[in-house]
Enzyme design. Structure first.
Site, PDB file in Angstrom:
ATOM      1  CE1 TYR A 153      -4.184   2.262   0.102  1.00  0.00           C
ATOM      2  CE2 TYR A 153      -2.813   3.171   1.640  1.00  0.00           C
ATOM      3  CZ  TYR A 153      -3.669   3.147   0.657  1.00  0.00           C
ATOM      4  OH  TYR A 153      -4.874   4.055   0.344  1.00  0.00           O
TER       5      TYR A 153
ATOM      6  CD  GLN B 111     -11.652   2.604  -0.884  1.00  0.00           C
ATOM      7  OE1 GLN B 111     -12.024   2.837   0.296  1.00  0.00           O
ATOM      8  NE2 GLN B 111     -11.322   4.089  -1.605  1.00  0.00           N
TER       9      GLN B 111
ATOM     10  CG  ASN C  26      -6.630   7.056   5.685  1.00  0.00           C
ATOM     11  OD1 ASN C  26      -6.663   6.286   5.784  1.00  0.00           O
ATOM     12  ND2 ASN C  26      -7.037   8.152   5.289  1.00  0.00           N
TER      13      ASN C  26
ATOM     14  CB  SER D 122       3.562  10.378  10.580  1.00  0.00           C
ATOM     15  OG  SER D 122       3.572   9.496   9.471  1.00  0.00           O
TER      16      SER D 122
ATOM     17  CD  GLN E  33       7.416  12.708   9.988  1.00  0.00           C
ATOM     18  OE1 GLN E  33       7.069  11.996  10.230  1.00  0.00           O
ATOM     19  NE2 GLN E  33       8.404  13.934   9.648  1.00  0.00           N
TER      20      GLN E  33
ATOM     21  CG  HIS F 149       3.502  12.409   6.955  1.00  0.00           C
ATOM     22  ND1 HIS F 149       4.124  11.954   5.978  1.00  0.00           N
ATOM     23  CD2 HIS F 149       4.991  12.559   8.435  1.00  0.00           C
ATOM     24  CE1 HIS F 149       4.488  12.304   5.368  1.00  0.00           C
ATOM     25  NE2 HIS F 149       5.703  12.348   7.140  1.00  0.00           N
TER      26      HIS F 149
ATOM     27  CD  GLU G 141       6.178   6.459  12.218  1.00  0.00           C
ATOM     28  OE1 GLU G 141       5.226   7.806  12.104  1.00  0.00           O
ATOM     29  OE2 GLU G 141       5.711   6.103  10.741  1.00  0.00           O
ATOM     30  CG  HIS G 142       9.900   8.627  13.295  1.00  0.00           C
ATOM     31  ND1 HIS G 142       8.228   9.041  12.689  1.00  0.00           N
ATOM     32  CD2 HIS G 142      10.121   8.172  12.093  1.00  0.00           C
ATOM     33  CE1 HIS G 142       8.409   8.583  11.232  1.00  0.00           C
ATOM     34  NE2 HIS G 142       9.449   7.931  11.168  1.00  0.00           N
TER      35      HIS G 142
ATOM     36  CG  ASP H 171      10.698  10.124   6.932  1.00  0.00           C
ATOM     37  OD1 ASP H 171      10.377   9.917   7.488  1.00  0.00           O
ATOM     38  OD2 ASP H 171       9.983  11.488   7.192  1.00  0.00           O
TER      39      ASP H 171
ATOM     40  CD  GLU I  21       0.905 -33.663  25.693  1.00  0.00           C
ATOM     41  OE1 GLU I  21       0.330 -34.088  24.637  1.00  0.00           O
ATOM     42  OE2 GLU I  21       1.528 -32.021  26.131  1.00  0.00           O
TER      43      GLU I  21
ATOM     44  CG  HIS J  40      -0.161 -37.828  19.502  1.00  0.00           C
ATOM     45  ND1 HIS J  40      -0.811 -37.928  19.734  1.00  0.00           N
ATOM     46  CD2 HIS J  40       1.029 -37.146  19.291  1.00  0.00           C
ATOM     47  CE1 HIS J  40      -0.760 -36.895  19.893  1.00  0.00           C
ATOM     48  NE2 HIS J  40      -0.412 -35.832  19.181  1.00  0.00           N
TER      49      HIS J  40
HETATM   50  N1  LIG Z   1       3.634   4.519   9.753  1.00  0.00           N
HETATM   51  C1  LIG Z   1       4.344   4.669   8.885  1.00  0.00           C
HETATM   52  O1  LIG Z   1       5.484   4.422   8.623  1.00  0.00           O
HETATM   53  C2  LIG Z   1       3.649   6.085   7.466  1.00  0.00           C
HETATM   54  C3  LIG Z   1       4.818   5.889   6.818  1.00  0.00           C
HETATM   55  C4  LIG Z   1       4.372   7.013   5.452  1.00  0.00           C
HETATM   56  C5  LIG Z   1       2.932   7.933   5.819  1.00  0.00           C
HETATM   57  N2  LIG Z   1       1.999   7.025   7.111  1.00  0.00           N
HETATM   58  C6  LIG Z   1       0.972   7.892   7.007  1.00  0.00           C
HETATM   59  O2  LIG Z   1       0.446   7.625   6.003  1.00  0.00           O
HETATM   60  C7  LIG Z   1      -1.018   8.182   5.541  1.00  0.00           C
HETATM   61  C8  LIG Z   1      -1.274   9.145   4.483  1.00  0.00           C
HETATM   62  O3  LIG Z   1      -2.553   9.294   4.201  1.00  0.00           O
HETATM   63  P1  LIG Z   1      -3.525   9.992   3.064  1.00  0.00           P
HETATM   64  O4  LIG Z   1      -4.690  10.462   4.143  1.00  0.00           O
HETATM   65  O5  LIG Z   1      -2.337  11.461   2.470  1.00  0.00           O
HETATM   66  O6  LIG Z   1      -3.282   8.318   1.958  1.00  0.00           O
HETATM   67  P2  LIG Z   1      -3.866   7.639   2.329  1.00  0.00           P
HETATM   68  O7  LIG Z   1      -3.477   6.759   0.932  1.00  0.00           O
HETATM   69  O8  LIG Z   1      -3.748   6.528   3.718  1.00  0.00           O
HETATM   70  O9  LIG Z   1      -5.838   7.440   2.753  1.00  0.00           O
HETATM   71  C9  LIG Z   1      -6.526   7.986   1.114  1.00  0.00           C
HETATM   72  C10 LIG Z   1      -7.552   7.464   1.250  1.00  0.00           C
HETATM   73  O10 LIG Z   1      -8.235   6.861   2.462  1.00  0.00           O
HETATM   74  C11 LIG Z   1      -9.566   7.112   2.142  1.00  0.00           C
HETATM   75  N3  LIG Z   1     -10.328   7.816   2.724  1.00  0.00           N
HETATM   76  C12 LIG Z   1     -10.548   9.294   2.902  1.00  0.00           C
HETATM   77  N4  LIG Z   1     -11.393   9.928   3.729  1.00  0.00           N
HETATM   78  C13 LIG Z   1     -11.901   8.365   3.764  1.00  0.00           C
HETATM   79  C14 LIG Z   1     -13.332   8.133   4.420  1.00  0.00           C
HETATM   80  N5  LIG Z   1     -14.065   9.190   5.227  1.00  0.00           N
HETATM   81  N6  LIG Z   1     -14.023   7.170   4.515  1.00  0.00           N
HETATM   82  C15 LIG Z   1     -12.995   6.199   3.976  1.00  0.00           C
HETATM   83  N7  LIG Z   1     -12.575   6.344   3.828  1.00  0.00           N
HETATM   84  C16 LIG Z   1     -11.728   7.643   3.390  1.00  0.00           C
HETATM   85  C17 LIG Z   1     -10.112   7.120   0.861  1.00  0.00           C
HETATM   86  O11 LIG Z   1      -9.707   6.017   0.227  1.00  0.00           O
HETATM   87  C18 LIG Z   1      -8.032   7.316   0.489  1.00  0.00           C
HETATM   88  O12 LIG Z   1      -8.331   6.941  -0.890  1.00  0.00           O
HETATM   89  C19 LIG Z   1      -0.460   9.562   6.846  1.00  0.00           C
HETATM   90  O13 LIG Z   1      -1.598   9.486   7.910  1.00  0.00           O
HETATM   91  C20 LIG Z   1       0.720   9.313   7.238  1.00  0.00           C
HETATM   92  O14 LIG Z   1       1.369  10.283   8.632  1.00  0.00           O
HETATM   93  C21 LIG Z   1       2.338   6.534   7.528  1.00  0.00           C
HETATM   94  N1  LIG Z   2       7.294  10.298   8.397  1.00  0.00           N
HETATM   95  C1  LIG Z   2       6.751   8.916   7.641  1.00  0.00           C
HETATM   96  C2  LIG Z   2       6.323   8.695   8.234  1.00  0.00           C
HETATM   97  O1  LIG Z   2       6.171   8.434   9.538  1.00  0.00           O
HETATM   98  C3  LIG Z   2       6.864   8.850   5.488  1.00  0.00           C
HETATM   99  C4  LIG Z   2       7.570   9.890   4.914  1.00  0.00           C
HETATM  100  C5  LIG Z   2       7.880   9.234   3.651  1.00  0.00           C
HETATM  101  N2  LIG Z   2       7.798  10.232   3.312  1.00  0.00           N
HETATM  102  C6  LIG Z   2       7.886  11.012   3.926  1.00  0.00           C
HETATM  103  N3  LIG Z   2       8.099  10.619   5.459  1.00  0.00           N
HETATM  104 ZN   LIG Z   3       7.995  11.691   7.105  1.00  0.00          ZN
END
Ligand SMILES: NC(=O)c1ccc[n+]([C@@H]2O[C@H](COP(=O)([O-])OP(=O)(O)OC[C@H]3O[C@@H](n4cnc5c(N)ncnc54)[C@H](O)[C@@H]3O)[C@@H](O)[C@H]2O)c1
Ligand SMILES: N[C@H](CO)Cc1c[nH]c[nH+]1
Ligand SMILES: [Zn+2]
Length: 434
Positions: free
Chosen positions: A125, A186, A209, A232, A254, A257, A322-323, A356, A410, A415
């Site tokens: 993903y 989905q 997310n 994040s 962060q 994000h 996380e970090h 990152d 047992e 066995h």
């Molecule tokens: N922990 C990690 O290692 C790491 C690394 C990189 C990014 N991240 C995180 O990834 C996330 C990226 O989030 P993003 O939103 O930009 O992209 P995303 O791709 O995670 O989510 C987008 C999708 O969320 C869905 N969505 C949005 N609103 C919705 C609703 N109300 N109901 C159902 N589905 C819904 C939609 O289908 C959309 O395509 C951020 O939270 C970021 O902090 C985490």
């Molecule tokens: N900080 C994110 C993980 O929480 C990863 C990322 C990708 N690009 C930028 N930042």
């Molecule tokens: Zn980042």
């Protein structure tokens, strides 16, 4: 950010409430409905959700190869060079994670071992709701390739103007087999159950997310998942000598994000805390993703004031961020005190975005306190282990009575008899000595 000044015990309670895996019943319910719909209606449901959540009417679910090739061929040289630098450093770090299993022959006539097999098919993903993440493709596909996974498919939310060319370029660079433009819960459903177009995979990897993280939790069992890598987080431990402008910049790196991202500062200095708050305001004013970062800072962020650095590490271990940045003198001397964190950045130069993008350690990391039990994404996530045993009859003979004794304890006579069947020439099968 809100400044918390209480006893360590009270701070622990406060931060636990704010940072640990919370349940969001409304998100759980809407994700469950999306998963069921995709399982029942396949591609048609995927198209509907892309209209609803991404505002995109899809013709092709799979990104055509010509579009991927064009993006790669037109990529700006400095971007391609940056991706290749990151690719080299990520590869050299992750090569050290490769495990080849083992075989032992410690006792005569006994061979035991463990063989390592790459997963057959994985789904990556790659988030794309509010930002594009070519770097995340490198972080997930490079360990997959090093592990020897044969089929690597990728899903990422559709965009009105087509998938970001930098994302397509990174995908081609690392050899992704197929890219599907579908996001959110989905997309996780499609990878878990399969649809007419999207193949079912064995394991789903990658961050996203709250909808993506919740969907991964819900499909766990039908497929495997890497971890909960949600919005994040950054935790910073800083003493009075840290630079407020740098601390604030790292917190915002962060916060930008996601509105649900968590910036957290634990410090021994109230003066630093106040200076960081001033800096946050100043820097937020010119940050392009100001709306997202402000929501994160105002609603999720906090600064905790502690008595000393020992308390700071105790509190941070309870948060399990996380970090974790350690902005104090002699940071390496504190490494042993850190028990719960996805990735640790030691010293004031090691700003989080270094990890990152180019340092090489993975940036797909556990969030919401799950660094207590999850590890960073690595080559080990893309393999499984199978163990094996071979015995000669002579080697089994001295251990047979232990097996029959344990089996009969047992109540499992079958066995015991299976072992005795290996000694048919002894009257009444195998008899224990003594
Ligand atoms: N922990 C990690 O290692 C790491 C690394 C990189 C990014 N991240 C995180 O990834 C996330 C990226 O989030 P993003 O939103 O930009 O992209 P995303 O791709 O995670 O989510 C987008 C999708 O969320 C869905 N969505 C949005 N609103 C919705 C609703 N109300 N109901 C159902 N589905 C819904 C939609 O289908 C959309 O395509 C951020 O939270 C970021 O902090 C985490
Ligand atoms: N900080 C994110 C993980 O929480 C990863 C990322 C990708 N690009 C930028 N930042
Ligand atoms: Zn980042």
């Amino acid at each position: 950010m809100e400044i918390l000044q209480q006893s360590l015990a009270e701070l622990k309670k406060q931060v636990n409430r704010r940072t640990q895996q919370a349940t969001h019943p409304e998100v759980e319910a809407s994700v469950a409905a999306i998963l069921a719909d995709v399982q029942a209606n396949g591609d048609a449901a995927l198209r509907q959700y892309s209209e609803k959540f991404d505002g995109v009417t899809l013709t092709d679910l799979q990104v055509p190869q010509a579009e991927i090739d064009a993006a790669y061929n037109n990529c700006a040289p400095e971007l391609l060079a940056a991706l290749k630098l990151a690719q080299r450093n990520i590869t050299s770090f992750h090569k050290k994670e490769i495990s080849y299993g083992f075989i032992d022959n410690e006792r005569a006539g006994v061979i035991r071992g463990q063989k390592v097999t790459p997963l057959a098919a994985v789904g990556l993903y790659v988030p794309g709701g509010t930002a594009a993440y070519p770097s995340t493709i490198l972080m997930s596909a490079i360990p997959a390739k090093l592990a020897g996974v044969k089929k690597i498919v990728m899903v990422t939310p559709p965009q009105k103007e087509g998938i970001n060319p930098a994302v397509l370029t990174a995908a081609k660079l690392v050899g992704i087999d197929a890219i599907y433009q579908i996001g959110g819960a989905q997309a996780i459903a499609a990878l878990a159950y399969g649809t007419e177009t999207i193949p079912q995979v064995d394991k789903i990897m990658g961050p996203g997310n709250i909808f993506v993280a919740t969907a991964k939790k819900q499909v766990f069992g039908t497929v495997s998942i890497d971890m909960i890598a949600g919005p994040s987080e950054i935790g910073i431990i800083a003493d009075e000598n840290a630079a407020p402008a740098q601390v604030a910049a790292d917190l915002l790196s962060q916060a930008e994000h996601d509105k649900l991202a968590r910036p957290m500062l634990v410090t021994t200095s109230l003066t630093l805390a106040q200076a960081v708050n001033v800096e946050l305001e100043k820097q937020l004013a010119t940050l392009p993703r100001q709306e997202i970062a402000r929501a994160s800072v105002d609603n999720q962020g906090f600064i905790a004031i502690v008595a000393d650095l020992d308390d700071a590490f105790t509190l941070m271990n309870a948060i399990a961020p996380e970090h974790l940045e350690v902005q104090v003198a002699e940071p390496m001397t504190y490494l042993a005190q850190i028990e719960n964190a996805g990735s640790v950045f030691l010293g004031s130069t090691a700003s989080e975005p270094l990890g990152d993008y180019v340092a090489g350690p993975n940036h797909i990391l556990p969030t919401s306190g799950t660094a207590r039990f999850f590890s960073p994404l690595g080559v080990y996530d893309f393999v499984k282990r199978t163990q094996f045993i071979q015995y000669t009859n002579a080697a089994l003979q001295p251990e047979a009575s232990a097996i029959t004794t344990l089996a009969r304890t047992e109540g499992l006579e079958g066995h015991a008899r299976a072992i005795e069947a290996r000694f048919p020439n002894q009257p009444c099968g195998y008899k224990s000595r003594g």
